[in-house]
Design a protein around this motif. Structure first.
Motif, PDB file in Angstrom:
ATOM      1  N   SER A 177      22.440  26.271 -61.768  1.00 31.16           N
ATOM      2  CA  SER A 177      24.006  26.264 -61.469  1.00 31.16           C
ATOM      3  C   SER A 177      24.336  25.738 -60.136  1.00 31.16           C
ATOM      4  O   SER A 177      25.088  24.874 -59.993  1.00 31.16           O
ATOM      5  N   SER A 190      33.929  23.782 -64.609  1.00 31.99           N
ATOM      6  CA  SER A 190      32.840  24.660 -63.633  1.00 31.99           C
ATOM      7  C   SER A 190      32.078  26.107 -64.594  1.00 31.99           C
ATOM      8  O   SER A 190      31.191  26.249 -64.364  1.00 31.99           O
ATOM      9  N   LYS A 194      28.768  26.980 -65.717  1.00 30.51           N
ATOM     10  CA  LYS A 194      27.836  28.036 -64.967  1.00 30.51           C
ATOM     11  C   LYS A 194      27.458  28.938 -66.318  1.00 30.51           C
ATOM     12  O   LYS A 194      26.436  29.371 -66.233  1.00 30.51           O
ATOM     13  N   THR A 197      24.325  27.070 -67.982  1.00 30.63           N
ATOM     14  CA  THR A 197      23.144  27.156 -67.094  1.00 30.63           C
ATOM     15  C   THR A 197      22.626  28.579 -67.145  1.00 30.63           C
ATOM     16  O   THR A 197      21.477  28.576 -67.004  1.00 30.63           O
ATOM     17  N   GLN A 198      23.259  29.573 -67.096  1.00 27.98           N
ATOM     18  CA  GLN A 198      23.024  30.863 -67.293  1.00 27.98           C
ATOM     19  C   GLN A 198      22.141  31.330 -68.593  1.00 27.98           C
ATOM     20  O   GLN A 198      20.993  31.816 -68.501  1.00 27.98           O
TER      21      GLN A 198
END
Length: 219
Positions: A177, A190, A194, A197-198
């Motif tokens: 991230s 965004s 995130k 990505t997590q």
């Protein structure tokens, strides 16, 4: 190059780009390895293609090796620069008050991952080079599955892989991230990015752990 290394913004930008490149490769590597669980024949076919295709061997493989070396080299440079800045600017640095545990320990999770990559190269890349270029064996498109699962006969080796992928998860939870932040990604997407990505940082390492444990238990 000296100016590049001295520029904090450029260092972070280069670190982020190399990290994103490696994340993309990690997904491709995971997809191929997952076929060793679902279809040994498909795994052999994909592995043979990756191991013999001229584009992959001559172009992509050197780029990947350079990307790994560059990413870790930049990581050590950033850590050294940051440590120097903390010693100069702060009488007492309270890392826990400024950043998460994962962000403060990226260098340590990175070192574990680097050590694992050395083992992984020893397990797979070195034997592949010996097989093709030193012993000069004829091509065998059916050998990859058997060679891969043989690596997971040992509980110690399997355990090392599991621990390494746990550290990879910790590394990705912060690094993936933050890479987008470093390249200037800041818009209405965004928050969703995130979340992605997590999820990626958890699912992909767990997937690799599943593959290793699956092959160990099925011996």
């Amino acid at each position: 190059m000296g100016g590049f290394i001295q520029s904090s913004t450029m260092r972070k930008f280069a670190m982020a780009l190399s990290g994103l490149f490696l994340v993309f490769f990690l997904l491709q590597h995971f997809i191929i390895n997952l076929t060793s669980v679902t279809s040994p024949d498909t795994f052999n076919e994909l592995s043979h293609f990756m191991g013999t295709n001229p584009l992959v061997q001559v172009l992509l493989q050197p780029v990947l090796i350079f990307g790994v070396i560059f990413h870790f080299a930049m990581g050590f440079i950033l850590e050294a620069k940051n440590k120097k800045a903390r010693n100069v600017n702060y009488v007492k640095y309270n890392g826990g008050a400024n950043a998460s545990w994962m962000s403060r320990n990226m260098i340590y999770s990175g070192i574990v991952i680097l050590a694992f990559l050395g083992l992984h190269f020893y397990d797979f890349w070195v034997p592949e080079m010996v097989h093709k270029y030193i012993q000069s064996h004829p091509e065998d498109a059916t050998r990859y599955y058997a060679e891969t699962i043989a690596k997971f006969e040992s509980p110690v080796r399997t355990g090392i892989y599991v621990v390494a992928f746990i550290f990879l998860m910790l590394h990705l939870l912060h690094g993936f991230s933050s890479s987008f932040q470093s390249i200037g990604w800041n818009n209405k997407y965004s928050k969703a990015l995130k979340g992605f990505t997590q999820a990626y940082a958890i699912i992909i390492p767990l997937g690799f752990i599943f593959i290793a444990v699956y092959h160990y238990l099925n011996h």
